[in-house]
Design a protein around this motif. Structure first.
Motif, short mmCIF file in Angstrom:
data_model
loop_
_atom_site.label_atom_id
_atom_site.label_comp_id
_atom_site.label_asym_id
_atom_site.label_seq_id
_atom_site.Cartn_x
_atom_site.Cartn_y
_atom_site.Cartn_z
N ASP A 1 8.37 1.64 52.38
CA ASP A 1 9.10 2.86 52.73
C ASP A 1 9.52 2.91 54.18
OD1 ASP A 1 8.85 3.84 50.11
OD2 ASP A 1 6.87 4.67 50.55
N THR A 2 8.82 2.18 55.04
CA THR A 2 9.11 2.26 56.47
C THR A 2 9.43 0.91 57.11
OG1 THR A 2 6.77 2.06 57.01
CG2 THR A 2 7.66 4.30 56.76
N ALA A 3 9.27 -0.18 56.38
CA ALA A 3 9.48 -1.51 56.97
C ALA A 3 10.93 -1.68 57.42
CB ALA A 3 9.12 -2.59 55.95
N LYS A 4 11.07 -2.25 58.61
CA LYS A 4 12.40 -2.58 59.12
C LYS A 4 12.80 -3.90 58.46
CE LYS A 4 14.82 -3.00 63.50
NZ LYS A 4 14.66 -2.98 64.96
N MET A 5 14.00 -3.92 57.88
CA MET A 5 14.46 -5.10 57.16
C MET A 5 15.88 -5.46 57.58
SD MET A 5 13.19 -4.54 53.27
CE MET A 5 12.81 -2.80 53.15
N GLY A 6 16.22 -6.71 57.34
CA GLY A 6 17.57 -7.16 57.62
C GLY A 6 18.01 -8.19 56.60
N ILE A 7 19.30 -8.46 56.60
CA ILE A 7 19.89 -9.50 55.77
C ILE A 7 20.52 -10.50 56.73
CG2 ILE A 7 21.57 -10.05 53.96
CD1 ILE A 7 19.35 -8.22 52.94
N PHE A 8 19.98 -11.71 56.78
CA PHE A 8 20.47 -12.75 57.69
C PHE A 8 20.63 -12.20 59.11
CE2 PHE A 8 22.08 -14.33 53.56
CZ PHE A 8 21.40 -15.52 53.53
N ALA A 9 19.58 -11.58 59.64
CA ALA A 9 19.48 -11.07 61.02
C ALA A 9 20.37 -9.85 61.28
CB ALA A 9 19.75 -12.17 62.04
N GLN A 10 20.94 -9.24 60.26
CA GLN A 10 21.69 -8.00 60.41
C GLN A 10 20.80 -6.87 59.92
OE1 GLN A 10 24.80 -7.92 61.89
NE2 GLN A 10 24.34 -10.08 62.22
N VAL A 11 20.35 -6.02 60.84
CA VAL A 11 19.38 -4.98 60.52
C VAL A 11 19.99 -3.95 59.56
CG1 VAL A 11 17.89 -3.17 61.46
CG2 VAL A 11 18.23 -5.30 62.73
N LEU A 12 19.30 -3.72 58.46
CA LEU A 12 19.76 -2.71 57.50
C LEU A 12 19.60 -1.33 58.11
CD1 LEU A 12 18.28 -4.19 54.21
CD2 LEU A 12 20.66 -4.20 54.96
N GLY A 13 20.60 -0.49 57.87
CA GLY A 13 20.60 0.85 58.43
C GLY A 13 21.23 0.90 59.80
N SER A 14 21.87 -0.19 60.24
CA SER A 14 22.55 -0.20 61.53
C SER A 14 23.87 -0.95 61.39
CB SER A 14 21.68 -0.87 62.59
OG SER A 14 21.59 -2.26 62.36
N LYS A 15 24.74 -0.74 62.34
CA LYS A 15 26.04 -1.44 62.40
C LYS A 15 26.81 -1.33 61.09
CE LYS A 15 24.47 -4.61 65.90
NZ LYS A 15 24.24 -5.99 66.30
N GLY A 16 26.76 -0.15 60.48
CA GLY A 16 27.53 0.08 59.27
C GLY A 16 26.87 -0.38 57.99
N LEU A 17 25.72 -1.03 58.07
CA LEU A 17 25.01 -1.45 56.86
C LEU A 17 24.18 -0.29 56.32
CD1 LEU A 17 23.70 -5.00 57.83
CD2 LEU A 17 25.49 -4.46 56.18
N PRO A 18 24.11 -0.15 55.00
CA PRO A 18 23.26 0.91 54.45
C PRO A 18 21.78 0.59 54.67
CG PRO A 18 24.33 -0.34 52.68
CD PRO A 18 24.83 -0.89 53.97
N PRO A 19 20.92 1.60 54.61
CA PRO A 19 19.48 1.36 54.74
C PRO A 19 18.96 0.56 53.54
CG PRO A 19 19.91 3.67 54.23
CD PRO A 19 21.24 3.02 54.45
#
Length: 112
Positions: free
Chosen positions: A51-69
């Motif tokens: 519920d709180t883990a910071k995650m990314g897809i290929f070093a692109q953080v989810l929930g930032s730079k236009g990516l959904p959480p």
């Protein structure tokens, strides 16, 4: 599940002394958070809270730079979900401390 309805993804979690990589087949429409839960990593490493883990897809953080959480990001074939550990020190503060230490050491080497 039919083959057309599944995709292959990876979930990774790295510690200083080990890396855990899980390859999963998931249904299209699966979110990054759901894949993390299915990977079993939160059960193996209790410090990982889906519920709180910071995650990314290929070093692109989810929930930032236009990516959904993570709870909204729908996985694409071949996605690599990276679970990030929290920083143990503020990078700016650590740099300041290293610079101060280097300055003190340089000053000592100049003394007769």
């Amino acid at each position: 599940m039919t083959e057309d309805n599944t995709i292959s993804v990876e979930v990774v979690y790295a510690l200083p002394h080990e890396q855990r990589l899980m390859r999963l087949l998931v249904k299209r429409g699966t979110t990054a958070r759901e894949a993390l839960i299915r990977s079993g990593i939160p059960e193996e490493y209790p410090e990982v809270n889906p519920d709180t883990a910071k995650m990314g897809i290929f070093a692109q953080v989810l929930g930032s730079k236009g990516l959904p959480p993570a709870e909204q990001y729908q996985l694409q074939p071949g996605d690599r979900i990276e679970v990030y550990r929290p920083l143990i020190a503020d990078p700016k503060e650590a740099r300041k401390q290293r610079a101060e230490k280097a300055r003190l050491l340089a000053g000592k080497s100049r003394e007769p």
